[in-house]
Structures are given as structure tokens and as C-alpha cells.
Design a protein around this motif. Sequence first.
Motif, PDB file in Angstrom:
ATOM      1  N   TYR A   1      46.623  26.764  17.113  1.00  0.00           N
ATOM      2  CA  TYR A   1      46.492  25.494  17.830  1.00  0.00           C
ATOM      3  C   TYR A   1      46.111  25.766  19.280  1.00  0.00           C
ATOM      4  O   TYR A   1      46.448  26.820  19.841  1.00  0.00           O
ATOM      5  CB  TYR A   1      47.814  24.714  17.799  1.00  0.00           C
ATOM      6  N   VAL A   2      45.446  24.805  19.897  1.00  0.00           N
ATOM      7  CA  VAL A   2      45.125  24.850  21.326  1.00  0.00           C
ATOM      8  C   VAL A   2      46.019  23.827  22.020  1.00  0.00           C
ATOM      9  O   VAL A   2      46.039  22.650  21.634  1.00  0.00           O
ATOM     10  CB  VAL A   2      43.639  24.524  21.585  1.00  0.00           C
ATOM     11  N   ARG A   3      46.762  24.273  23.008  1.00  0.00           N
ATOM     12  CA  ARG A   3      47.768  23.444  23.674  1.00  0.00           C
ATOM     13  C   ARG A   3      47.193  22.157  24.267  1.00  0.00           C
ATOM     14  O   ARG A   3      46.131  22.156  24.888  1.00  0.00           O
ATOM     15  CB  ARG A   3      48.404  24.260  24.814  1.00  0.00           C
ATOM     16  N   ARG A   4      47.939  21.068  24.044  1.00  0.00           N
ATOM     17  CA  ARG A   4      47.700  19.800  24.746  1.00  0.00           C
ATOM     18  C   ARG A   4      49.032  19.391  25.374  1.00  0.00           C
ATOM     19  O   ARG A   4      49.975  19.043  24.663  1.00  0.00           O
ATOM     20  CB  ARG A   4      47.230  18.698  23.788  1.00  0.00           C
ATOM     21  N   SER A   5      49.121  19.470  26.689  1.00  0.00           N
ATOM     22  CA  SER A   5      50.370  19.067  27.338  1.00  0.00           C
ATOM     23  C   SER A   5      50.058  18.363  28.655  1.00  0.00           C
ATOM     24  O   SER A   5      48.963  18.486  29.197  1.00  0.00           O
ATOM     25  CB  SER A   5      51.288  20.274  27.572  1.00  0.00           C
ATOM     26  N   ALA A   6      51.056  17.626  29.137  1.00  0.00           N
ATOM     27  CA  ALA A   6      50.834  16.800  30.326  1.00  0.00           C
ATOM     28  C   ALA A   6      52.130  16.596  31.083  1.00  0.00           C
ATOM     29  O   ALA A   6      53.221  16.900  30.594  1.00  0.00           O
ATOM     30  CB  ALA A   6      50.242  15.443  29.918  1.00  0.00           C
ATOM     31  N   VAL A   7      51.990  16.090  32.295  1.00  0.00           N
ATOM     32  CA  VAL A   7      53.111  15.606  33.108  1.00  0.00           C
ATOM     33  C   VAL A   7      53.039  14.079  33.060  1.00  0.00           C
ATOM     34  O   VAL A   7      51.946  13.504  33.180  1.00  0.00           O
ATOM     35  CB  VAL A   7      52.979  16.105  34.556  1.00  0.00           C
TER      36      VAL A   7
ATOM     37  N   ILE B   1      55.356  16.978  26.746  1.00  0.00           N
ATOM     38  CA  ILE B   1      55.151  16.318  28.044  1.00  0.00           C
ATOM     39  C   ILE B   1      56.341  16.596  28.946  1.00  0.00           C
ATOM     40  O   ILE B   1      57.500  16.475  28.526  1.00  0.00           O
ATOM     41  CB  ILE B   1      54.965  14.801  27.847  1.00  0.00           C
ATOM     42  N   TYR B   2      56.053  16.986  30.194  1.00  0.00           N
ATOM     43  CA  TYR B   2      57.085  17.254  31.197  1.00  0.00           C
ATOM     44  C   TYR B   2      57.379  15.955  31.950  1.00  0.00           C
ATOM     45  O   TYR B   2      56.454  15.269  32.403  1.00  0.00           O
ATOM     46  CB  TYR B   2      56.612  18.333  32.171  1.00  0.00           C
TER      47      TYR B   2
ATOM     48  N   ARG C   1      61.940  16.836  29.088  1.00  0.00           N
ATOM     49  CA  ARG C   1      60.739  17.131  28.293  1.00  0.00           C
ATOM     50  C   ARG C   1      60.820  16.397  26.963  1.00  0.00           C
ATOM     51  O   ARG C   1      61.881  16.265  26.375  1.00  0.00           O
ATOM     52  CB  ARG C   1      60.607  18.644  28.047  1.00  0.00           C
ATOM     53  N   VAL C   2      59.648  15.944  26.515  1.00  0.00           N
ATOM     54  CA  VAL C   2      59.528  15.331  25.194  1.00  0.00           C
ATOM     55  C   VAL C   2      58.438  16.087  24.452  1.00  0.00           C
ATOM     56  O   VAL C   2      57.318  16.230  24.954  1.00  0.00           O
ATOM     57  CB  VAL C   2      59.162  13.834  25.284  1.00  0.00           C
ATOM     58  N   GLY C   3      58.777  16.592  23.272  1.00  0.00           N
ATOM     59  CA  GLY C   3      57.804  17.295  22.451  1.00  0.00           C
ATOM     60  C   GLY C   3      57.469  16.474  21.221  1.00  0.00           C
ATOM     61  O   GLY C   3      58.303  15.718  20.713  1.00  0.00           O
ATOM     62  N   PHE C   4      56.243  16.606  20.746  1.00  0.00           N
ATOM     63  CA  PHE C   4      55.769  15.832  19.595  1.00  0.00           C
ATOM     64  C   PHE C   4      55.385  16.803  18.481  1.00  0.00           C
ATOM     65  O   PHE C   4      54.257  17.286  18.416  1.00  0.00           O
ATOM     66  CB  PHE C   4      54.573  14.967  20.004  1.00  0.00           C
ATOM     67  N   TYR C   5      56.352  17.088  17.617  1.00  0.00           N
ATOM     68  CA  TYR C   5      56.082  17.992  16.494  1.00  0.00           C
ATOM     69  C   TYR C   5      54.835  17.559  15.728  1.00  0.00           C
ATOM     70  O   TYR C   5      53.967  18.361  15.396  1.00  0.00           O
ATOM     71  CB  TYR C   5      57.237  17.963  15.489  1.00  0.00           C
ATOM     72  N   SER C   6      54.780  16.264  15.416  1.00  0.00           N
ATOM     73  CA  SER C   6      53.723  15.766  14.528  1.00  0.00           C
ATOM     74  C   SER C   6      52.360  15.689  15.209  1.00  0.00           C
ATOM     75  O   SER C   6      51.336  15.550  14.531  1.00  0.00           O
ATOM     76  CB  SER C   6      54.102  14.400  13.948  1.00  0.00           C
ATOM     77  N   ASN C   7      52.312  15.782  16.555  1.00  0.00           N
ATOM     78  CA  ASN C   7      51.020  15.911  17.233  1.00  0.00           C
ATOM     79  C   ASN C   7      50.481  17.324  17.114  1.00  0.00           C
ATOM     80  O   ASN C   7      49.277  17.547  17.231  1.00  0.00           O
ATOM     81  CB  ASN C   7      51.134  15.519  18.710  1.00  0.00           C
ATOM     82  N   VAL C   8      51.393  18.286  16.907  1.00  0.00           N
ATOM     83  CA  VAL C   8      50.955  19.656  16.618  1.00  0.00           C
ATOM     84  C   VAL C   8      50.430  19.705  15.191  1.00  0.00           C
ATOM     85  O   VAL C   8      49.334  20.203  14.926  1.00  0.00           O
ATOM     86  CB  VAL C   8      52.113  20.663  16.798  1.00  0.00           C
TER      87      VAL C   8
END
Length: 420
Positions: free
Chosen positions: A69-75, A279-280, A290-297
Motif C-alpha cells: 500500500y502507499v500511505r494516505r494520511s493527513a492532519v 489522521i492526526y 489519532r483516528v485510523g481507518f482499517y477499511s480505507n487500507v
Amino acid sequence: SGLPVYEASEVPGGICSSYYMRPGDNKRLYSAPEDGEAYRFEIGGGHWIFGGDPLVLRFIRSLVPVKSYVRRSAVFLPDKGVFIPYPIQSHLRCLGPELAAQALHEMVEASKASQPITTMADWLKACFGPTLCDLFFYPFHELYTAGLYKHIAPQDIYKSPVNLKLAIQGAFAEVPPVGYNVTFVYPEEGLNVLARQMASRSDVQYGKQVVQIDVKEKIIYFNDGSALGYEILLSTLPLNKMIEITGLAVDERPDPATSVLVVNIGAIRGENCPDDHWIYVPQSRAGFHRVGFYSNVDVSFLPASARKAQDRVSIYVEKAYPEGQKPDEGETRALCDDIVRELQEWGWIEEAEVVDPTWIDVAYTWSWPNSHWREKALRALEEHGIYQVGRYGRWIFQGIADSVRDGLMAGASLLSLIHI
């Protein structure tokens, strides 16, 4: 390997383990149900396999199929309702021209100044200047470290890369992704499958929690009343817990850690739900960072019937505490309700179908400025034939792949000693 392994839990993997929960049911399943109608979560939130030695990654791939996977993250700045790609310092244009110019000017000036740096707060200010610190870095680290950032030494600085050239470019245009986790891999069927495959190659005895070690007599005592002698011991227990269990004295204040309550949520997807992997969050009413989205991965984290429409979402939410200050059952239930309500207000989720909290007692490890406790503690244990392995055992931040490498190397070294 031929060497016995004693595991406190009833399943392998520790916090690196997946589990499953059906909508509307509070029972954890440690294997996917045959009909696939369950959310997949992880103990302690998303554990993605980043970096790592190529040989270790090849070893992992020999055990289970993995996807890349290629990371997608944000603030996310809730008061402004704005998402800024991670890292914030490389995407200043998203703050608007005035704020971007001010932040960039302060970063340039900070790079020229010679400031004494003792704490993480000092380091943040010296790198990013007051505007970015007040906007994001200070409030985020207040939550992330449970207030320790003003007192602990700077560490894991590669998580917040400082590159003025990229910051200047990012104030006006797109920039390439940076950081230690730009790409990562994850087992197709979940971390629990990888843990089971690794455990199947070893002699693992489950439900064997160590409660005391007599280092003079070299005897391990378990919570089931049994005991066992040892000559050499490899341990992945957190370093501070192992010092406590052995009763060894270290003439220095122990380095601190933070605990984390991770709330796993399976819910109907909200209209404003982000597409990011995690997301931070520098400020939230419920205090999560922080909120992580398993299903977006990967959609495999969703019940089978929701994977095509992707009208559900599988989430983990992290809130840090000073080590060991676990909220009681009532406080935890109220916090879960607050988190769900806040995410609903943001439009990230609608109705929650599963809400399941997990507690990680030692989640993040830190060091006091100029501390030598870690080295002294490791040496004290080694003098009694106890060798610490892995992220928590050695009190350092590293990913799953590096911890697997450490375990393989330590195991091979121990086997060679036995065969000499």
C-alpha cells in the motif's frame, strides 16, 4: 526452533493480532467467520508493516500472502474543518497564503538560530517555530504523549521530517511523500494469520503469564502456580515490567511510557468520512489524538456484504494516558460514547454497529533527558542471563518487521550457543 516459548495470552501475536466482531455482537472472534460477516479489528489499533530488511519481508511473504500500500494520511484541524496532507510542514499552502508565509518564515529563522534543546518541546520549537507548534505540534504532542513532551528527550524525530527545501516547495506546489512509512505491507488475511503461521513453527505454550523471576535461583514463576528453571531467557516483555518482575535495582529513575486506550469501531460510513488511512488530530473534545481507518487500507476489514458498496467503515481511535492510569469500566463506556458522538458530529460515521475498547498498558516508550536507565536496565538483566528483544523489550521505537528481525537473530544466536 526447538526452544519453548511461553505466551501470556491464549493466542499468538500479542498486540500484533487481529480479531473479528459481528455487527451488534460484543463477542470477539479470533478467526474470521465462514460467512465473512464481521468487522476485522486489531488489538491496539492498525499495525502496518513498514520498512524492514528485504530478507525479513521475504520471510514474512513465505508465510502469508501480503499486499502493498502507499500511505494516505493527513492532519485534521477540527476548529477550521480543514484536512492537510501529512506531514503538515510539507503542505503549508493548505493553510492559506498568510499563515503559510508566516510558518515558512519562522522555520527558516529557526534553522539559523542556535537554541539549547533538552526536551521534545524544545526540539519542536527549534524545527518548526511558534506558528506550526501552536497550530499543531504542541497540542498534538500534548495528547500523544499524555503531557510528557515538555519533559522527555526528543526522540523518533524521523516521524516529523524537517526539510526546508520541501517546506518551501510545499508552500506553493505539490511535493513528494516523505517519512518512514510512505509504503507498507499487510497480510491479506490479517495479522493473526501471520502470527499463527510463525507460532506453528515453534513450541508455544499459551496462558503462561510470568509474575515473578528469581534471578539468583534462575526460576520463572507463572500465574497458574507453575514454575520453571532457566539458563538463558529471551524476553519481549516491556523493559520496565521485566525490571519489576525480577526485582533488580537500577540506580536511576525509570524512563516513562504512555498507555493507550484504542477504541475499535464498526459503523455506517458518514458522508464526510475521509479516504485516508490515518489522521492526526491535535484537538478533540474526547481527547483522542489519532483516528485510523482499517477499511480505507483494505476492504477486507469490512463485513463481506459491505465490501462492494463500502457503505460501512472499520475504524480505530487512540487516546493516550500516563502509564497505568487505566480508566474504569464506567469511564471507558462514557469515553466510547463521547468518541462515537464526536465522529458522528464530524460526519465521519453514522450509526455505530460495534464499539470495542482495547487497552495497551505500555504503548509508547520515552526517555528522560540524559537518561541512562535503558542501558543500565538492559545490562542488569543480561548479567542474569536475560536478554530483551523487540520494541518494548529494548525500549525503542521500531516496526513489526524490525522486531521480527530482532527475534530471528536472537533465536539463532541462542540456538548456536546451545549447539556449541
